[in-house]
Design an enzyme around this catalytic site. Structure first.
Site, PDB file in Angstrom:
ATOM      1  N   CYS A 101       0.965   1.902  -1.234  1.00  0.00           N
ATOM      2  CA  CYS A 101       1.863   1.717  -2.379  1.00  0.00           C
ATOM      3  C   CYS A 101       3.310   2.020  -2.024  1.00  0.00           C
ATOM      4  O   CYS A 101       4.215   1.371  -2.518  1.00  0.00           O
ATOM      5  CB  CYS A 101       1.395   2.514  -3.589  1.00  0.00           C
ATOM      6  SG  CYS A 101       1.152   4.248  -3.263  1.00  0.00           S
TER       7      CYS A 101
ATOM      8  N   LYS B 171     -13.989   4.348 -12.143  1.00  0.00           N
ATOM      9  CA  LYS B 171     -14.269   2.935 -11.865  1.00  0.00           C
ATOM     10  C   LYS B 171     -13.593   2.608 -10.543  1.00  0.00           C
ATOM     11  O   LYS B 171     -12.380   2.416 -10.471  1.00  0.00           O
ATOM     12  CB  LYS B 171     -13.729   2.093 -13.033  1.00  0.00           C
ATOM     13  CG  LYS B 171     -13.312   0.691 -12.710  1.00  0.00           C
ATOM     14  CD  LYS B 171     -14.462  -0.217 -12.361  1.00  0.00           C
ATOM     15  CE  LYS B 171     -13.951  -1.566 -11.943  1.00  0.00           C
ATOM     16  NZ  LYS B 171     -13.712  -1.659 -10.489  1.00  0.00           N
TER      17      LYS B 171
ATOM     18  N   GLU C 247       0.248   3.923 -11.845  1.00  0.00           N
ATOM     19  CA  GLU C 247       0.951   3.925 -10.553  1.00  0.00           C
ATOM     20  C   GLU C 247       0.811   2.511 -10.006  1.00  0.00           C
ATOM     21  O   GLU C 247      -0.283   2.091  -9.636  1.00  0.00           O
ATOM     22  CB  GLU C 247       0.316   4.966  -9.620  1.00  0.00           C
ATOM     23  CG  GLU C 247       1.268   5.437  -8.531  1.00  0.00           C
ATOM     24  CD  GLU C 247       1.236   4.578  -7.284  1.00  0.00           C
ATOM     25  OE1 GLU C 247       1.851   3.472  -7.317  1.00  0.00           O
ATOM     26  OE2 GLU C 247       0.622   4.987  -6.303  1.00  0.00           O
TER      27      GLU C 247
ATOM     28  N   GLU D 108       5.869  -7.519  -4.710  1.00  0.00           N
ATOM     29  CA  GLU D 108       5.041  -6.688  -3.834  1.00  0.00           C
ATOM     30  C   GLU D 108       4.019  -7.584  -3.131  1.00  0.00           C
ATOM     31  O   GLU D 108       3.249  -8.276  -3.783  1.00  0.00           O
ATOM     32  CB  GLU D 108       4.309  -5.618  -4.647  1.00  0.00           C
ATOM     33  CG  GLU D 108       3.523  -4.676  -3.757  1.00  0.00           C
ATOM     34  CD  GLU D 108       2.825  -3.555  -4.523  1.00  0.00           C
ATOM     35  OE1 GLU D 108       2.221  -3.830  -5.574  1.00  0.00           O
ATOM     36  OE2 GLU D 108       2.876  -2.409  -4.057  1.00  0.00           O
TER      37      GLU D 108
HETATM   38  P1  NAD Z   1      -6.025  -4.682  -9.480  1.00  0.00           P
HETATM   39  O1  NAD Z   1      -4.987  -4.049 -10.298  1.00  0.00           O
HETATM   40  O2  NAD Z   1      -6.665  -5.929 -10.003  1.00  0.00           O
HETATM   41  O3  NAD Z   1      -7.209  -3.661  -9.172  1.00  0.00           O
HETATM   42  C1  NAD Z   1      -7.084  -2.265  -9.213  1.00  0.00           C
HETATM   43  C2  NAD Z   1      -8.236  -1.684 -10.024  1.00  0.00           C
HETATM   44  O4  NAD Z   1      -8.160  -2.168 -11.351  1.00  0.00           O
HETATM   45  C3  NAD Z   1      -9.629  -2.072  -9.504  1.00  0.00           C
HETATM   46  O5  NAD Z   1     -10.504  -0.977  -9.647  1.00  0.00           O
HETATM   47  C4  NAD Z   1     -10.030  -3.176 -10.450  1.00  0.00           C
HETATM   48  O6  NAD Z   1     -11.426  -3.303 -10.583  1.00  0.00           O
HETATM   49  C5  NAD Z   1      -9.427  -2.708 -11.750  1.00  0.00           C
HETATM   50  N1  NAD Z   1      -9.207  -3.786 -12.721  1.00  0.00           N
HETATM   51  C6  NAD Z   1      -8.929  -5.083 -12.467  1.00  0.00           C
HETATM   52  N2  NAD Z   1      -8.814  -5.760 -13.632  1.00  0.00           N
HETATM   53  C7  NAD Z   1      -9.012  -4.887 -14.630  1.00  0.00           C
HETATM   54  C8  NAD Z   1      -9.015  -4.985 -16.048  1.00  0.00           C
HETATM   55  N3  NAD Z   1      -8.807  -6.129 -16.677  1.00  0.00           N
HETATM   56  N4  NAD Z   1      -9.256  -3.863 -16.762  1.00  0.00           N
HETATM   57  C9  NAD Z   1      -9.459  -2.686 -16.160  1.00  0.00           C
HETATM   58  N5  NAD Z   1      -9.491  -2.534 -14.811  1.00  0.00           N
HETATM   59  C10 NAD Z   1      -9.261  -3.623 -14.057  1.00  0.00           C
HETATM   60  O7  NAD Z   1      -5.432  -4.956  -8.069  1.00  0.00           O
HETATM   61  P2  NAD Z   1      -6.008  -5.975  -6.967  1.00  0.00           P
HETATM   62  O8  NAD Z   1      -6.265  -7.324  -7.532  1.00  0.00           O
HETATM   63  O9  NAD Z   1      -7.126  -5.308  -6.283  1.00  0.00           O
HETATM   64  O10 NAD Z   1      -4.755  -6.063  -6.033  1.00  0.00           O
HETATM   65  C11 NAD Z   1      -3.699  -6.916  -6.435  1.00  0.00           C
HETATM   66  C12 NAD Z   1      -2.381  -6.304  -6.114  1.00  0.00           C
HETATM   67  O11 NAD Z   1      -2.257  -5.017  -6.702  1.00  0.00           O
HETATM   68  C13 NAD Z   1      -2.100  -6.043  -4.659  1.00  0.00           C
HETATM   69  O12 NAD Z   1      -1.743  -7.178  -3.988  1.00  0.00           O
HETATM   70  C14 NAD Z   1      -1.014  -5.023  -4.760  1.00  0.00           C
HETATM   71  O13 NAD Z   1       0.212  -5.668  -4.984  1.00  0.00           O
HETATM   72  C15 NAD Z   1      -1.393  -4.204  -5.962  1.00  0.00           C
HETATM   73  N6  NAD Z   1      -2.077  -2.959  -5.590  1.00  0.00           N
HETATM   74  C16 NAD Z   1      -1.341  -1.834  -5.604  1.00  0.00           C
HETATM   75  C17 NAD Z   1      -1.933  -0.638  -5.238  1.00  0.00           C
HETATM   76  C18 NAD Z   1      -1.136   0.631  -5.212  1.00  0.00           C
HETATM   77  O14 NAD Z   1      -1.456   1.537  -4.475  1.00  0.00           O
HETATM   78  N7  NAD Z   1      -0.132   0.752  -6.049  1.00  0.00           N
HETATM   79  C19 NAD Z   1      -3.262  -0.594  -4.864  1.00  0.00           C
HETATM   80  C20 NAD Z   1      -4.009  -1.767  -4.902  1.00  0.00           C
HETATM   81  C21 NAD Z   1      -3.386  -2.949  -5.268  1.00  0.00           C
END
Ligand code: NAD
Length: 494
Positions: free
Chosen positions: A299, A188, A264, A398
């Site tokens: 990250c 996904k 992660e 973060e």
């Molecule tokens: P997110 O956690 O919402 O998204 C990451 C993934 O999770 C995406 O593929 C998203 O579609 C999926 N997702 C979202 N809600 C979900 C749910 N309820 N069930 C299953 N999957 C779900 O992150 P975001 O909103 O894109 O970014 C927000 C914050 O996350 C950023 O500001 C940052 O702090 C953090 N982030 C961290 C990393 C990292 O490398 N550790 C990467 C991206 C974002």
């Protein structure tokens, strides 16, 4: 890299993207699509399938069937290795095309994206392809009348949820070991960075991966991601992204089949600079690159700069100079150092963090604002804020943007105390000429990785994973394989 080739690729029309289920490209079950907006100019680049729960269930059913009939796990290791090696070759052969597509989708500067995305993904797939026929089971040291065998079996169906900052690199960290060990996968990708990863999955089929072994469903996390999390037929969930989503995934697991969940979740990584650093000018440049590349959307970004008080002002001035020398702009121009922020939502969140930092007593030394707004793209100036108290929001939360918070310290103990004062523990750095101090810092700062007199470098041979609320489990290296196998004991009476 050749700017003309990049310009030709960026001008190409991008077709609408659909799911990859059972080896076929399929639209959403209800025909719905969602716009893919390019952060370069805020324009709609193309559309992609807005997945439904039924789409996710179809993908999981396909992965389960592929696992049960052993069309992949049952192949000799040499055959699986050949397919994965070919996949890595194809990723390399299409590297520039994949990199440009990914940049149009997520905004990372092309110099970084080319290396970190197709380059790193191909290397990762190859690493696990080479490893797969070198991983043995074990014979237990039992009494003479017993033979105790420990088999390493694939787990079954792996669900992989990928973020938007480095979709191909992070995707490969999960896909490489999962597929090498004989699992089936449902992927996904993130809403705002799906295209390059979807294209990379097509190449796996072209390389000979049997249909159904790798499926990918695009769409919203709260719909298809949740359906994956709640599925009774997914055995392991692997995830990179936000803490909030990570918590939800653990909940989904508890509410469904107690699937294993590996997270992660990013960090608030401290970069600690002592006055006895071997080269303070180099330390300042690396400190700037360590937070500002890919607009801070990394990250392990070095988002907290802890500086020994005696050099604080001069060192901050050097970091600000390095930040101002970094060119923010069109991520598809080779001379750009910092591309676009991934989405308007993320840009606004970044700016909100700066406002809060100032309200909490921080001073902006450079940056702090949106730039190039006339392009309609999402660009932000690299930002340095001083006077950040260890308990301030900017030191605790973060941001995931190009915002550096600076905090002074007096001695080693205070540096460690500040470094360890967040809920995170993903990465960190220390700059010193004192070997004993360097080792003490590596020991005492609670993180998954510590850099000494450098920041951010790593390759596939070393694990990446955090402690505390940075998550659990490891990507990269042979240690990642543990997530994708079950140990099975055979206790045989002789
Ligand atoms: P997110 O956690 O919402 O998204 C990451 C993934 O999770 C995406 O593929 C998203 O579609 C999926 N997702 C979202 N809600 C979900 C749910 N309820 N069930 C299953 N999957 C779900 O992150 P975001 O909103 O894109 O970014 C927000 C914050 O996350 C950023 O500001 C940052 O702090 C953090 N982030 C961290 C990393 C990292 O490398 N550790 C990467 C991206 C974002």
């Amino acid at each position: 890299m050749d700017q003309n080739k990049i310009d030709t690729l960026r001008a190409e029309l991008v077709p609408s993207f659909s799911h990859l289920i059972d080896g076929r490209h399929l639209p959403a079950s209800d025909g719905a699509t969602m716009d893919v907006v390019s952060p370069i100019n805020g324009q709609v680049l193309t559309t992609m399938a807005r997945g439904t729960v039924a789409d996710m269930e179809a993908a999981i059913t396909s992965a389960r069937a592929a696992f049960e009939d052993r069309r992949w796990a049952g192949q000799p290791p040499a055959a699986r290795k050949k397919v994965l090696m070919k996949w890595a070759d194809l990723i390399e052969a299409h590297a520039l095309e994949l990199a440009v597509l990914g940049v149009r989708d997520n905004g990372t500067e092309i110099g970084m994206a080319f290396k970190a995305e197709p380059g790193s993904a191909a290397g990762t797939i190859r690493y696990y392809a080479e490893a797969l026929d070198k991983i043995y089971g074990e014979i237990a040291p039992t009494a003479g009348d017993i033979l105790g065998l420990i088999h390493k079996e694939p787990v079954g169906v792996v669900g992989a949820i990928i973020p938007w900052n480095f979709p191909m690199m992070i995707g490969a960290w999960k896909l490489g070991p999962a597929l090498a060990m004989g699992n089936s996968v449902v992927l996904k990708p993130a809403e705002t960075a799906s295209l390059s990863l979807m294209r990379m999955c097509d190449l796996a089929l072209e390389a000979g991966l049997p249909p159904g072994v790798l499926n990918a469903v695009t769409g919203e996390g709260k719909i298809v991601g949740e359906a994956m999390g709640l599925s009774m037929d997914v055995d392991v969930l692997v995830f990179t992204g936000s803490g909030g989503t990570g918590r939800r995934l653990m909940e989904y697991s508890a509410r469904s089949n107690i699937k294993r969940v590996y997270l992660e979740l990013g960090g608030k990584s401290p970069n600690i600079v002592f006055a006895d650093a071997p080269d303070l000018a180099e330390a300042a440049k690396v400190a700037a690159a360590g937070i500002f590349r890919n607009s801070g959307q990394v990250c392990v970004a070095a988002s907290r700069l802890l500086v020994e008080a005696s050099i604080h002002d001069d060192f901050v001035a050097e970091v600000a100079k390095a930040a101002e020398a970094m060119r923010v702009g069109d991520p598809l121009q080779l001379e750009t150092h910092i591309g676009a922020v991934n989405s308007e939502t993320q840009l606004n969140a970044n700016l909100g963090f700066v406002d809060t930092a100032v309200a909490e007593g921080g001073q902006i030394v450079t940056g702090g604002q949106r730039v190039l707004a006339e392009t309609n793209g999402y660009y932000m100036a690299p930002t340095v804020v001083t006077g950040v108290r260890p308990d301030a929001s900017l030191a605790q939360k973060e941001v995931f943007g190009p915002v550096l918070g600076v905090t002074p310290f007096e001695d080693d103990d205070e540096a460690v105390a500040i470094a360890n004062s967040t809920v995170y523990g993903l990465a960190g750095g220390v700059w010193t000429s004192n070997l004993g101090r360097a080792h003490r810092m590596v020991r005492d700062v609670r993180t998954g990785v510590m850099h000494v007199n450098t920041y951010g470098g790593a390759d596939g041979t070393v694990p990446l994973g955090g402690v505390g609320q940075s998550g659990n489990g490891h990507d990269k290296s042979l240690h990642a394989i543990e997530k994708y196998i079950n140990l099975k004991t055979a206790w045989i009476k002789l």
